[in-house]
Scaffold this motif. Structure first.
Motif, PDB file in Angstrom:
ATOM      1  N   LYS A 236       0.864  -1.185   0.000  1.00 16.66           N
ATOM      2  CA  LYS A 236       0.000   0.000   0.000  1.00 16.66           C
ATOM      3  C   LYS A 236       0.900   1.235   0.000  1.00 16.66           C
ATOM      4  CE  LYS A 236      -3.208   2.586   3.034  1.00 16.66           C
ATOM      5  NZ  LYS A 236      -4.095   2.560   4.213  1.00 16.66           N
ATOM      6  N   ASP A 241      -2.691  10.162   3.324  1.00 16.58           N
ATOM      7  CA  ASP A 241      -4.063   9.731   3.573  1.00 16.58           C
ATOM      8  C   ASP A 241      -4.750  10.771   4.449  1.00 16.58           C
ATOM      9  OD1 ASP A 241      -6.438   8.460   4.006  1.00 16.58           O
ATOM     10  OD2 ASP A 241      -5.621   6.885   5.311  1.00 16.58           O
ATOM     11  N   ASP A 259       1.566   6.372   5.427  1.00 16.61           N
ATOM     12  CA  ASP A 259       0.635   5.406   4.848  1.00 16.61           C
ATOM     13  C   ASP A 259       1.183   4.748   3.575  1.00 16.61           C
ATOM     14  OD1 ASP A 259      -1.715   4.193   5.539  1.00 16.61           O
ATOM     15  OD2 ASP A 259      -2.986   5.506   4.330  1.00 16.61           O
ATOM     16  N   GLU A 320      -9.486   3.564   2.361  1.00  9.84           N
ATOM     17  CA  GLU A 320      -9.058   3.663   0.949  1.00  9.84           C
ATOM     18  C   GLU A 320      -7.976   2.653   0.591  1.00  9.84           C
ATOM     19  OE1 GLU A 320      -7.674   5.307   3.347  1.00  9.84           O
ATOM     20  OE2 GLU A 320      -5.595   4.887   2.837  1.00  9.84           O
ATOM     21  N   THR A 346      -0.304  -0.368   5.834  1.00 10.00           N
ATOM     22  CA  THR A 346      -0.712   0.329   7.052  1.00 10.00           C
ATOM     23  C   THR A 346      -2.232   0.472   6.926  1.00 10.00           C
ATOM     24  OG1 THR A 346      -0.187   2.338   5.823  1.00 10.00           O
ATOM     25  CG2 THR A 346       1.439   1.609   7.445  1.00 10.00           C
TER      26      THR A 346
HETATM   27 ZN    ZN Z   1      -4.692   4.708   4.710  1.00  6.13          ZN
END
Ligand code: ZN
Ligand code: BES
Ligand code: ZN
Length: 477
Positions: A236, A241, A259, A320, A346
């Motif tokens: 990710k 974020d 993130d 997300e 994360t």
């Molecule tokens: Zn996130």
């Protein structure tokens, strides 16, 4: 810092200072016991005593274990970095603790200073390890070689994670990946918005739509001749974020530059693998996206069609990461037929609620595979905890409107329901070969612990290298 290994007695090596480790049982018989006692030294864990006149630094150990040596060396290095000594020497402890001492030095001595106008410089340049026997010297050299690569890859990940969201956007992350591919002889493919559209990666695109920094999908590949196994890693890479329209509270938003830590981790892992020249083909995929607000932002109530055709009801734009991973996992499985697929993210605050702030959550369908990861983590000095699936939790992400909902209907077990959401995007033939790592707690810290200083920790790198080195060994047998 340089680390050098010498096949010589410690006394014949010239250095500014000698490092010694002592347990509570050992220190009382130490030649400098009276001095140590004056300094109230008790040989306790991480306790340091600097005897400048004797060019000696003594550090306590509660007992002999890798974890104790790693923490002790961290304390030693932090102390030495604040002195004017340029080189230090020490005896290699027992073989099983050697890697931990090197990690303590390299990871414990890490400090990110890119944003300081006057970075602190340190005098300490070199560490000399003495090993006075022909027996196994080569073996020690190979431990040193391996540990240096893994520690440097961990620090590389920390450097990336610590970059501000202004400096590390999806585009800069892609440029960083291209530079890594150049230096490490990796294949690198970058997908921009147009390519993501052609690949029907609508969930990932929706998350990134309101940002002025458009998303990128990064694919790095390390392809040795005749690989024993093929491994896919997915990370990710949320370079920021904000939560999107389900905006985070002001205090929760701070640190959300981290993130991207899963994406950074897979880049660090493939870096180390290529430097170790493992006989394992590795593919690293990063979904690099920024989750922002704006007139064109995706919304709670939207329904997204993911790459694999499944429809997702969005009820919270702050969940997300799973949307980005849904598409990247789909893409990765389509492009590469792997023996295993591991993702690093994360992903949830709930993982920290479940396991605390230092532990990575391990989730998947294959109990034996999970066990092998818990063992690898323990051997590597990382903390991992199993978070078990069950069919009842799966019902919590049902949607009345679409195939699946991006958030759970209940406020508990959020790390597991997030993983069960990802499960919708794992192909049937990969279910037993997939592990999801939630590194929300372990990837970043604002207070020093173990070998970690303020900022990114490089979570996932050491345990994955441990697991892969074991896999390579099994392949050799
Ligand atoms: Zn996130
Ligand atoms: N990036 C966060 C998770 C996170 C939180 C990582 C704290 C590190 C520290 C993720 O995108 C997120 O916001 N998750 C939500 C999910 C919720 C809306 C279901 C969360 O954990 O609150
Ligand atoms: Zn979020």
């Amino acid at each position: 810092m340089n680390v050098e290994l010498y096949n010589q007695p410690l006394s014949s090596i010239i250095a500014d200072i000698t490092i010694e480790f002592v347990t509570p049982q050992q220190w009382e018989t130490h030649p400098h016991a009276p001095l140590l006692s004056m300094a109230k030294f008790e040989g306790k864990s991480e306790q340091i005593c600097l005897l400048h006149e004797h060019k000696l630094i003594v550090c306590g150990l509660d007992n002999e274990s890798s974890d104790e040596y790693r923490s002790a060396m961290t304390s030693v290095i932090k102390t030495l970095l604040d002195t004017n000594y340029t080189c230090a020497k020490l005896c290699i402890p027992k073989e099983i603790y050697f890697h931990a001492v090197i990690e303590g030095a390299l990871l414990g001595g890490y400090k990110f200073q890119e944003y300081k106008s006057k970075p602190k410089t340190s005098s300490l340049q070199t560490l000399f390890f003495a090993y006075n026997s022909q027996y196994d010297f080569e073996h020690f050299q190979s431990i040193l070689h391996q540990t240096l690569i893994v520690s440097k890859a961990t620090n590389f990940v920390r450097d990336l994670v610590n970059q501000t969201p202004y400096d590390m956007t999806p585009q800069t992350m892609a440029i960083t990946a291209e530079a890594l591919a150049q230096t490490n002889n990796l294949e690198c493919t970058i997908l921009d918005v147009n390519s993501l559209e052609s690949e029907n990666m609508n969930a990932m695109l929706a998350v990134g739509r309101a940002s002025v920094n458009p998303p990128r999908l990064i694919h790095l590949a390390y392809k040795p001749n005749n690989p024993k196994k093929v491994i896919t890693l997915v990370g990710k890479g949320l370079t920021y974020d904000s939560g999107g329209l389900s905006l985070k509270a002001a205090t929760s938003m701070v640190t959300m530059k981290m993130d991207k830590a899963g994406g950074c981790a897979v880049m660090g892992i493939i870096k180390a693998i290529s430097e170790l020249s493992l006989d394992i083909e590795v593919h690293a995929f990063v979904g690099a996206v920024e989750n922002m607000i704006g007139g064109n932002a995706y919304k709670p109530d939207d329904v997204l069609v993911a790459k694999n055709g499944k429809t997702i009801e969005v009820r919270n734009t702050d969940a997300e990461g799973r949307l980005v991973l849904a598409d990247v996992l789909g893409y990765a499985q389509e492009k590469v037929k792997a023996d295993y697929i591991f993702d690093y993210a994360t992903l949830t605050g709930a993982c920290m609620v479940a396991l605390g702030p230092y532990t990575t959550g391990v989730m998947g369908h294959n109990e034996e595979l999970k066990r092998s990861w818990l063992q690898a983590a323990e051997a590597s000095g990382e903390y991992c905890g199993n978070l078990p699936f069950n069919p009842h939790l799966k019902k919590l992400i049902k949607s009345d409107l679409a195939d699946v909902c991006n958030v759970s209907s209940k406020p508990y077990g959020g790390a597991i329901t997030a993983a069960l959401f990802l499960d919708n995007f794992i192909d049937e033939d990969m279910k037993q070969k997939w592990i999801h790592f939630d590194i929300a707690g372990s990837a970043y810290t604002e207070s020093a612990w173990d070998v970690h200083t303020y900022g990114g920790t490089g979570a996932g790198v050491r345990m994955t290298l441990e697991w892969l080195l074991k896999l390579q060994q099994q392949g050799n047998n």
